[in-house]
Design an enzyme around this catalytic site. Sequence first.
Site, PDB file in Angstrom:
ATOM      1  N   SER A 114       0.766  -1.171  -0.044  1.00 29.35           N
ATOM      2  CA  SER A 114       0.098  -0.089  -0.058  1.00 29.35           C
ATOM      3  C   SER A 114       0.742   1.201  -0.071  1.00 29.35           C
ATOM      4  O   SER A 114       1.730   1.485  -0.957  1.00 29.35           O
ATOM      5  CB  SER A 114      -0.810  -0.068   1.021  1.00 29.35           C
ATOM      6  OG  SER A 114      -1.824   0.913   1.132  1.00 29.35           O
ATOM      7  N   ASP A 171     -10.107  -5.595  -3.316  1.00 28.71           N
ATOM      8  CA  ASP A 171      -9.748  -4.484  -2.621  1.00 28.71           C
ATOM      9  C   ASP A 171     -10.332  -3.227  -2.570  1.00 28.71           C
ATOM     10  O   ASP A 171     -10.626  -2.690  -3.567  1.00 28.71           O
ATOM     11  CB  ASP A 171      -8.139  -4.208  -3.126  1.00 28.71           C
ATOM     12  CG  ASP A 171      -7.285  -3.247  -2.390  1.00 28.71           C
ATOM     13  OD1 ASP A 171      -7.842  -2.172  -1.599  1.00 28.71           O
ATOM     14  OD2 ASP A 171      -6.089  -3.454  -2.214  1.00 28.71           O
ATOM     15  N   HIS A 225      -7.535  -6.170   0.670  1.00 27.99           N
ATOM     16  CA  HIS A 225      -6.143  -5.201   1.203  1.00 27.99           C
ATOM     17  C   HIS A 225      -5.488  -5.682   2.259  1.00 27.99           C
ATOM     18  O   HIS A 225      -4.349  -5.274   2.547  1.00 27.99           O
ATOM     19  CB  HIS A 225      -6.581  -3.858   1.286  1.00 27.99           C
ATOM     20  CG  HIS A 225      -5.799  -2.473   1.032  1.00 27.99           C
ATOM     21  ND1 HIS A 225      -5.259  -2.472  -0.212  1.00 27.99           N
ATOM     22  CD2 HIS A 225      -4.996  -1.886   1.881  1.00 27.99           C
ATOM     23  CE1 HIS A 225      -4.132  -1.547  -0.022  1.00 27.99           C
ATOM     24  NE2 HIS A 225      -4.188  -1.248   1.376  1.00 27.99           N
TER      25      HIS A 225
END
Lengths: 279, 279
Positions: free
Chosen positions: B148, B224, B257
């Site tokens: 991320s 995600d 995620h």
Amino acid sequence: MSIENLSSNKSFGGWHKQYSHVSNTLNCAMRFAIYLPPQASTGAKVPVLYWLSGLTCSDENFMQKAGAQRLAAELGIAIVAPDTSPRGEGVADDEGYDLGQGAGFYVNATQAPWNRHYQMYDYVVNELPELIESMFPVSDKRAIAGHSMGGHGALTIALRNPERYQSVSAFSPINNPVNCPWGQKAFTAYLGKDTDTWREYDASLLMRAAKQYVPALVDQGEADNFLAEQLKPEVLEAAASSNNYPLELRSHEGYDHSYYFIASFIEDHLRFHSNYLNA
Amino acid sequence: MSIENLSSNKSFGGWHKQYSHVSNTLNCAMRFAIYLPPQASTGAKVPVLYWLSGLTCSDENFMQKAGAQRLAAELGIAIVAPDTSPRGEGVADDEGYDLGQGAGFYVNATQAPWNRHYQMYDYVVNELPELIESMFPVSDKRAIAGHSMGGHGALTIALRNPERYQSVSAFSPINNPVNCPWGQKAFTAYLGKDTDTWREYDASLLMRAAKQYVPALVDQGEADNFLAEQLKPEVLEAAASSNNYPLELRSHEGYDHSYYFIASFIEDHLRFHSNYLNA
């Protein structure tokens, strides 16, 4: 039976899911996590490994830190992780980390104020498997494992219910709770001062007297801070020896009480259980 | 250089250790974790994978949840995980989870009050590797990876320093921060309103203009929640295409995620890096 799905994460081709349900045994809402391997999505009924966590843990520690889902996916085993005690505002608690919420010790409490909710033995042995086997594509082949307080829980539950479990394993279990501070504090609170009632929750005493065997694997780290005072694997080993019990007890130089130890050897445990669950 | 060992856990035959040190670049005390594989105890110098974590994380998330140490032990790779920002009472902060402490974005801040401590780019590129390479039995072969915000950090740092890294990989990176809310908020605060200064921290813009290549692997989950608004892998893919950049971008149906996604595919990343680190 009302049950609520709280989260879902795809993991190693299968699914990690958390649920909340109202437990009649514990008289409160409970959360558990389940890992369903990819094989469970193909119509097959997969066997289940129940994992009992240690002091202060919830359903999350093992699922996030153990690295077990890789093996469960490979071997086609579901994993169920209950919480370590009843929880909630109306549930009795204690200031210590080793009594009350997060520290149910997998016993059926007989003493007030604990007896209203703290019935973790019955929850793990009966209510939770009934729920799991009615809701998910799993078989009635079960194994049970755990860490520390949860290792104590896994061993005592398997030893008392050999017809219900194919195999049992533990990391760093509390092997002789009637003779260590954690066990004595919890059993005095939950079971009272009559130490005769403690005996049915002591893995070493149960193993010494067992008439039916559940194959058992125990791993212990030699650098575990709790080893001498709280865990006492030598007492379990002597019990197994005296009764010819099929226990494999392994000692690992340098390893401590943490999930780094569990992650390092969880593959051996999953393969051990798979030998019996998928036989 | 003062450095303090905070914890040590044996793990997969090697050691997970946490350290605190005073960073001259960041002007505060910083914590990092290192995993030293068993090979590092035998006199060999092992290569290093730097892992940059995402928003709200510390040095602990990856070490506890990714399941990477099993592979690092097998492949003989050290892993270093810095914190995600400067920390402490005197360090500027923000109420949002996506700015300030826990959200350094791996840039060198130029704007007050951030510029006094928020120099994570220099810390990761220079100070931390110097410290690691002077203190531990590691070689100067380096790879870099992240998740991320940390995937953004890994890609931009590798793209700007191709001579320093053998390979780069990312899970769910922020690929085009100049065009997404997380990036715009952070870059406005740390770098100011002149968006020209943002360009050197945007992986897609850097990849489009790159003249030297670092082999790159990126994994993205299709479930995600941040995919469309914040991550924009299609922008990175277009940049790679236009510049013939050696990027492998993989898309995974059903994955989100979380660290369950990372754990599911971390083996591929470690083996990818090993191809270059151990070549």
